[in-house]
Design an enzyme around this catalytic site. Structure first.
Site, mmCIF file in Angstrom:
data_model
loop_
_atom_site.group_PDB
_atom_site.id
_atom_site.type_symbol
_atom_site.label_atom_id
_atom_site.label_comp_id
_atom_site.label_asym_id
_atom_site.label_seq_id
_atom_site.Cartn_x
_atom_site.Cartn_y
_atom_site.Cartn_z
ATOM 1 N N LYS A 1 0.834 -1.216 0.000
ATOM 2 C CA LYS A 1 0.000 0.000 0.000
ATOM 3 C C LYS A 1 0.864 1.260 0.000
ATOM 4 C CE LYS A 1 -2.902 -0.688 3.576
ATOM 5 N NZ LYS A 1 -4.117 -0.513 4.412
ATOM 6 N N LYS B 1 2.519 2.216 2.584
ATOM 7 C CA LYS B 1 2.357 2.823 3.912
ATOM 8 C C LYS B 1 3.387 2.204 4.860
ATOM 9 C CE LYS B 1 -1.956 4.373 5.404
ATOM 10 N NZ LYS B 1 -3.292 4.226 5.977
HETATM 11 N N1 C2G Z 1 -10.743 6.697 9.301
HETATM 12 C C1 C2G Z 1 -11.748 7.595 9.657
HETATM 13 N N2 C2G Z 1 -11.423 8.834 10.070
HETATM 14 C C2 C2G Z 1 -10.121 9.215 10.139
HETATM 15 C C3 C2G Z 1 -9.091 8.323 9.795
HETATM 16 C C4 C2G Z 1 -9.428 7.047 9.366
HETATM 17 O O1 C2G Z 1 -12.948 7.249 9.595
HETATM 18 N N3 C2G Z 1 -9.838 10.492 10.550
HETATM 19 C C5 C2G Z 1 -11.127 5.360 8.857
HETATM 20 C C6 C2G Z 1 -10.695 5.053 7.420
HETATM 21 O O2 C2G Z 1 -11.640 5.581 6.502
HETATM 22 C C7 C2G Z 1 -10.682 3.529 7.416
HETATM 23 C C8 C2G Z 1 -10.262 3.181 8.860
HETATM 24 O O3 C2G Z 1 -10.486 4.384 9.651
HETATM 25 O O4 C2G Z 1 -11.992 3.016 7.173
HETATM 26 C C9 C2G Z 1 -8.810 2.771 8.958
HETATM 27 O O5 C2G Z 1 -8.035 3.806 8.390
HETATM 28 P P1 C2G Z 1 -6.537 3.441 7.916
HETATM 29 O O6 C2G Z 1 -5.845 2.738 9.016
HETATM 30 O O7 C2G Z 1 -5.938 4.675 7.323
HETATM 31 O O8 C2G Z 1 -6.828 2.361 6.780
HETATM 32 P P2 C2G Z 1 -6.438 2.454 5.231
HETATM 33 O O9 C2G Z 1 -4.999 2.733 5.083
HETATM 34 O O10 C2G Z 1 -7.420 3.363 4.617
HETATM 35 O O11 C2G Z 1 -6.631 0.934 4.769
HETATM 36 O O12 C2G Z 1 -8.343 -2.619 2.142
HETATM 37 C C10 C2G Z 1 -8.637 -1.393 2.793
HETATM 38 C C11 C2G Z 1 -7.392 -0.767 3.380
HETATM 39 O O13 C2G Z 1 -6.718 -1.675 4.228
HETATM 40 C C12 C2G Z 1 -7.764 0.487 4.152
#
Ligand code: C2G
Length: 129
Positions: free
Chosen positions: A44, A46
């Site tokens: 990803k 990340k």
């Molecule tokens: N999230 C949120 N509000 C934020 C930050 C994150 O609602 N201020 C939500 C994201 O939309 C996601 C979840 O928290 O649904 C986890 O966020 P991340 O850890 O950043 O996940 P991400 O990198 O988006 O990975 O296959 C899907 C991916 O693994 C998603």
């Protein structure tokens, strides 16, 4: 018994994550979270501060989370939905539309992101301290 599934890296666990997990759990009775493995994070693009084991440990401590599975790749979602008898797939709306292909297998709901917080912002703000 409505079963809900969501995925994420969940690094530096913060209230935006908790808001998402709470609302996801409120949509059903049982919430499974697929946590991105360190290897999938590489895919990803990340780099998480905490390793998978630590991120998993922290999420097991969140009362809304009933089960945790590893997220190894982009392709496993359909198999997971079938394997875990998922009724509702949930993601934050920064992913709006990206997982509509799952509507063939379960309900897909995008929840509004929590403004003003992100793992990236935390890292950037800490750099200035
Ligand atoms: N999230 C949120 N509000 C934020 C930050 C994150 O609602 N201020 C939500 C994201 O939309 C996601 C979840 O928290 O649904 C986890 O966020 P991340 O850890 O950043 O996940 P991400 O990198 O988006 O990975 O296959 C899907 C991916 O693994 C998603």
């Amino acid at each position: 018994m409505k079963r809900v599934l969501t995925y994420g890296t969940y690094d530096l666990l913060h209230f935006g994550h908790i808001n998402l997990l709470k609302r996801a759990k409120d949509l059903g009775d049982y919430l499974i979270v697929g946590i991105s493995t360190d290897g999938f994070n590489d895919l990803k693009g990340k780099k998480s501060y905490f390793s998978y084991d630590k991120r998993e440990y922290m999420l097991t401590s969140v009362k809304y989370v009933d089960e945790i599975i590893p997220e190894h790749n982009w392709e496993q979602k359909i198999d997971d939905i079938k394997k875990y008898n998922i009724d509702i797939f949930v993601m934050g709306d920064d992913w709006e539309g990206k997982f509509d292909y799952l509507k063939e297998y379960c309900e897909v709901i995008y929840l509004s992101r929590t403004e003003g917080i992100s793992t990236t912002e935390i890292k950037e703000n800490l750099r200035c301290v």
